[in-house]
Design a protein around this motif. Structure first.
Motif, PDB file in Angstrom:
ATOM      1  N   GLU A  80      -4.751 -28.383 -33.235  1.00 21.32           N
ATOM      2  CA  GLU A  80      -4.856 -27.062 -33.516  1.00 21.32           C
ATOM      3  C   GLU A  80      -4.720 -26.087 -32.475  1.00 21.32           C
ATOM      4  O   GLU A  80      -4.308 -24.806 -32.873  1.00 21.32           O
ATOM      5  CB  GLU A  80      -6.590 -26.753 -34.008  1.00 21.32           C
ATOM      6  N   LEU A  81      -5.045 -26.368 -31.266  1.00 23.02           N
ATOM      7  CA  LEU A  81      -4.817 -25.432 -30.199  1.00 23.02           C
ATOM      8  C   LEU A  81      -3.838 -26.001 -29.184  1.00 23.02           C
ATOM      9  O   LEU A  81      -3.743 -25.148 -27.920  1.00 23.02           O
ATOM     10  CB  LEU A  81      -6.099 -24.957 -29.560  1.00 23.02           C
ATOM     11  N   GLY A  82      -3.473 -27.205 -29.213  1.00 23.65           N
ATOM     12  CA  GLY A  82      -2.467 -27.627 -28.095  1.00 23.65           C
ATOM     13  C   GLY A  82      -2.957 -28.027 -26.580  1.00 23.65           C
ATOM     14  O   GLY A  82      -2.449 -27.963 -25.752  1.00 23.65           O
TER      15      GLY A  82
ATOM     16  N   ASP B 153      -7.102 -27.312 -19.212  1.00 21.00           N
ATOM     17  CA  ASP B 153      -6.308 -26.396 -19.778  1.00 21.00           C
ATOM     18  C   ASP B 153      -7.085 -25.333 -20.047  1.00 21.00           C
ATOM     19  O   ASP B 153      -8.051 -25.083 -20.857  1.00 21.00           O
ATOM     20  CB  ASP B 153      -5.646 -27.046 -21.060  1.00 21.00           C
TER      21      ASP B 153
ATOM     22  N   GLU C 175      -4.714 -22.316 -21.339  1.00 22.73           N
ATOM     23  CA  GLU C 175      -3.745 -21.956 -22.278  1.00 22.73           C
ATOM     24  C   GLU C 175      -3.882 -22.572 -23.597  1.00 22.73           C
ATOM     25  O   GLU C 175      -3.828 -23.835 -23.565  1.00 22.73           O
ATOM     26  CB  GLU C 175      -2.347 -21.826 -21.522  1.00 22.73           C
ATOM     27  N   PHE C 176      -3.576 -21.949 -24.664  1.00 27.27           N
ATOM     28  CA  PHE C 176      -3.691 -22.533 -26.003  1.00 27.27           C
ATOM     29  C   PHE C 176      -2.740 -21.867 -26.833  1.00 27.27           C
ATOM     30  O   PHE C 176      -2.338 -20.686 -26.828  1.00 27.27           O
ATOM     31  CB  PHE C 176      -4.987 -22.483 -26.396  1.00 27.27           C
ATOM     32  N   THR C 177      -2.535 -22.476 -28.034  1.00 31.59           N
ATOM     33  CA  THR C 177      -1.699 -21.895 -29.005  1.00 31.59           C
ATOM     34  C   THR C 177      -2.625 -21.796 -30.505  1.00 31.59           C
ATOM     35  O   THR C 177      -3.232 -22.764 -30.596  1.00 31.59           O
ATOM     36  CB  THR C 177      -0.230 -22.784 -29.453  1.00 31.59           C
ATOM     37  N   LEU C 178      -2.261 -20.655 -31.041  1.00 32.81           N
ATOM     38  CA  LEU C 178      -3.171 -20.316 -32.223  1.00 32.81           C
ATOM     39  C   LEU C 178      -2.032 -21.002 -33.610  1.00 32.81           C
ATOM     40  O   LEU C 178      -1.114 -20.566 -33.539  1.00 32.81           O
ATOM     41  CB  LEU C 178      -3.065 -18.909 -32.464  1.00 32.81           C
ATOM     42  N   SER C 179      -2.978 -21.728 -34.187  1.00 27.85           N
ATOM     43  CA  SER C 179      -2.503 -22.018 -35.557  1.00 27.85           C
ATOM     44  C   SER C 179      -3.460 -21.850 -36.875  1.00 27.85           C
ATOM     45  O   SER C 179      -3.115 -21.368 -37.758  1.00 27.85           O
ATOM     46  CB  SER C 179      -2.087 -23.684 -35.607  1.00 27.85           C
TER      47      SER C 179
END
Length: 147
Positions: free
Chosen positions: A72-74, A106, A108-112
């Motif tokens: 979900e967030l990497g 971590d 930093e994350f990515t939104l999905s």
């Protein structure tokens, strides 16, 4: 919140509720907790939660948050001790939220699957509008235990 919206013990619930078991990660980085705001089109739309989801076939409950958070967030998390299981009636379901203390290096994350995410000081959590299943967890997760 009305009494009918309040989380409760599963011992006094109607047998007509379908049980839904999910796991969540209480992710800490230093003194901050990670929270995610759900997208409008999903369950508990635009409410904040501790991220997680279902346990897949062949994995243990502690393995599920690690996989889900990466998908979900990497971000990579280390899953720590079991916090507890919190039962909340919601619509026609009894949400049984199993929660684990987690840490991450971590930030930093990515939104999905989320509208918004962030790292928060524990005192800031009370200002967020939370999904009902996560509310009983908040009293426990505001201060991390020795891990």
């Amino acid at each position: 919140m009305s009494d009918s919206d309040s989380p409760t013990s599963s011992s006094c619930l109607s047998p007509q509720l379908k049980s839904l078991w999910v796991v969540a990660a209480d992710i800490w980085h230093g003194n901050q907790i990670f929270a995610a705001k759900r997208k409008l089109d999903g369950g508990s739309g635009l409410k904040w939660d501790l991220p997680g989801r279902n346990v897949e076939a062949g994995e243990s409950a502690p393995q599920a948050p690690q996989r889900e958070i990466l998908e979900e967030l990497g971000i990579v998390i280390d899953v720590g001790p079991f916090i507890g299981t919190f039962a909340t009636p919601l619509d026609k379901h009894l949400i049984e939220l199993e929660c684990y203390w987690c840490t991450s290096q971590d930030r930093e994350f990515t939104l999905s699957r989320h509208e918004e995410t962030g790292w928060f000081e524990p005192i800031e959590l009370q200002a967020l509008e939370w999904a009902l299943p996560d509310i009983p967890v908040l009293e426990v997760v505001r201060v991390p235990t020795t891990q």
